[in-house]
Design an enzyme around this catalytic site. Structure first.
Site, PDB file in Angstrom:
ATOM      1  CG  ASP A 130      43.790  14.883 -56.959  1.00  0.00           C
ATOM      2  OD1 ASP A 130      44.961  14.595 -56.670  1.00  0.00           O
ATOM      3  OD2 ASP A 130      43.444  15.390 -58.041  1.00  0.00           O
ATOM      4  CD  GLN A 161      45.886  17.968 -63.611  1.00  0.00           C
ATOM      5  OE1 GLN A 161      45.774  16.803 -63.225  1.00  0.00           O
ATOM      6  NE2 GLN A 161      46.882  18.732 -63.218  1.00  0.00           N
ATOM      7  CE  LYS A 213      48.084  14.157 -62.014  1.00  0.00           C
ATOM      8  NZ  LYS A 213      47.226  15.246 -61.515  1.00  0.00           N
TER       9      LYS A 213
HETATM   10  N1  GUN Z   1      47.106  20.550 -60.428  1.00  0.00           N
HETATM   11  C1  GUN Z   1      48.308  20.683 -59.852  1.00  0.00           C
HETATM   12  N2  GUN Z   1      48.534  19.699 -58.953  1.00  0.00           N
HETATM   13  C2  GUN Z   1      47.438  18.929 -58.962  1.00  0.00           C
HETATM   14  C3  GUN Z   1      47.060  17.749 -58.260  1.00  0.00           C
HETATM   15  O1  GUN Z   1      47.779  17.213 -57.413  1.00  0.00           O
HETATM   16  N3  GUN Z   1      45.833  17.249 -58.565  1.00  0.00           N
HETATM   17  C4  GUN Z   1      45.010  17.836 -59.471  1.00  0.00           C
HETATM   18  N4  GUN Z   1      43.820  17.283 -59.681  1.00  0.00           N
HETATM   19  N5  GUN Z   1      45.318  18.926 -60.129  1.00  0.00           N
HETATM   20  C5  GUN Z   1      46.530  19.460 -59.884  1.00  0.00           C
END
Ligand code: GUN
Length: 291
Positions: free
Chosen positions: A128, A105, A61
């Site tokens: 998110d 995350q 990211k």
């Molecule tokens: N863990 C797995 N997929 C995601 C996501 O799309 N966002 C976040 N924050 N954590 C994740």
């Protein structure tokens, strides 16, 4: 990670290519936004613990931010960190004007209540889409910040000019991150949606009916050819790490001959998820600049 071979099979959804298209547009718009407003979009990530895949995803990211010209800030905490400390950081990030997006995350350690954490993120910085206000808006068909993975799936369908209206959609997995929001977003587009999960009695009889099958369980190779309808569109959202490699929930080689389209693992929905996150961070900066 070894580089992926180029996608040449027209049945295989090239998530990297779709993501590159999204990122190119975001990059251009970020440049324009900085020129016009003098504001640099910025994303803060929060990672708690030592889960190796999560560390990699967060790194990916940050790399994406770099590619599109978004500033990124990395907050890492040890496994045993108390919930109050994470909440305190979120409060600080909420109040910092130069931070536009906040991402925690997942998964986070069990002693921290994920829902409390997601609720604390200011809705306008919730890139998110996990804050209950944004989830609720999605539920009533007012999609703003929605979870990035299902939005990536919607974008891929658009890319192939596939209208979900009237289609039989089966979602396998009912997580807040993928399964539930994917179901709602497809329902918003007038698909007939069924959600299966670990307690579903006869998975195969359900998946066999799907025009569009979305699988997000984390069970490697769960879906075999005999569970898929001829001409189906299959999105594999599963990720299992084994021996330094990633595997999806769909037995790709087995299922490929039956499908109209399939998203592979890796190189499918993963890169699209990250590209949508970039789009959301830019959108968050634009919304906050209007205030
Ligand atoms: N863990 C797995 N997929 C995601 C996501 O799309 N966002 C976040 N924050 N954590 C994740």
């Amino acid at each position: 990670m070894e580089p992926l071979p180029e996608v040449t099979d027209p049945r295989v959804i090239d998530g990297r290519k779709i993501a590159q298209g999204i990122e190119a547009k975001v990059k251009k718009e970020v440049e324009e936004f900085i020129k016009e407003r003098g504001i640099k979009p910025a994303l803060a990530t929060i990672l708690v613990g030592e889960h190796p895949p999560s560390k990699l995803y967060v790194k990916l990211k940050h790399w994406a931010c770099k590619r599109v010209g978004i500033i990124s800030e990395d907050h890492k905490f040890p496994q045993e960190t108390k919930q109050e400390e994470i909440i305190r950081l979120i409060d600080t990030l909420n109040s910092r004007k130069e931070i536009h997006g906040i991402l925690v995350q997942l998964p986070i350690p069990k002693h921290i209540d994920e829902r409390d954490v997601m609720t604390r993120i200011a809705p306008e910085k919730d890139v998110d889409g996990f804050n209950p206000l944004n989830m609720g808006k999605m539920f009533i068909g007012r999609e703003g910040f929605v979870p990035c993975t299902p939005k990536g799936i919607i974008r891929a369908l658009e890319e192939f000019n596939i209208d979900p209206q009237g289609k039989e959609v089966v979602v396998v997995g009912h997580s807040n991150v993928v399964g539930k929001p994917a179901a709602v977003m497809l329902l918003n587009r007038n698909a007939t949606v069924k959600v299966c999960h670990v307690f579903t009695k006869d998975l195969k009889s359900n998946t066999k009916e799907a025009d569009i099958l979305i699988v997000a369980t984390g069970v490697r190779g769960l879906i075999k050819a005999d569970m898929v309808k001829d001409g189906a569109i299959v999105f594999d959202v599963g990720i299992t790490w084994q021996d330094e490699r990633v595997y999806g929930d769909v037995d790709f080689d087995d299922v490929l001959p039956k499908v109209k389209l399939i998203s592979p693992v890796p190189g499918g929905v993963g890169p699209m998820t990250i590209a949508i996150l970039m789009e959301h961070t830019l959108l968050a900066a634009k919304i906050q600049a209007q205030k």
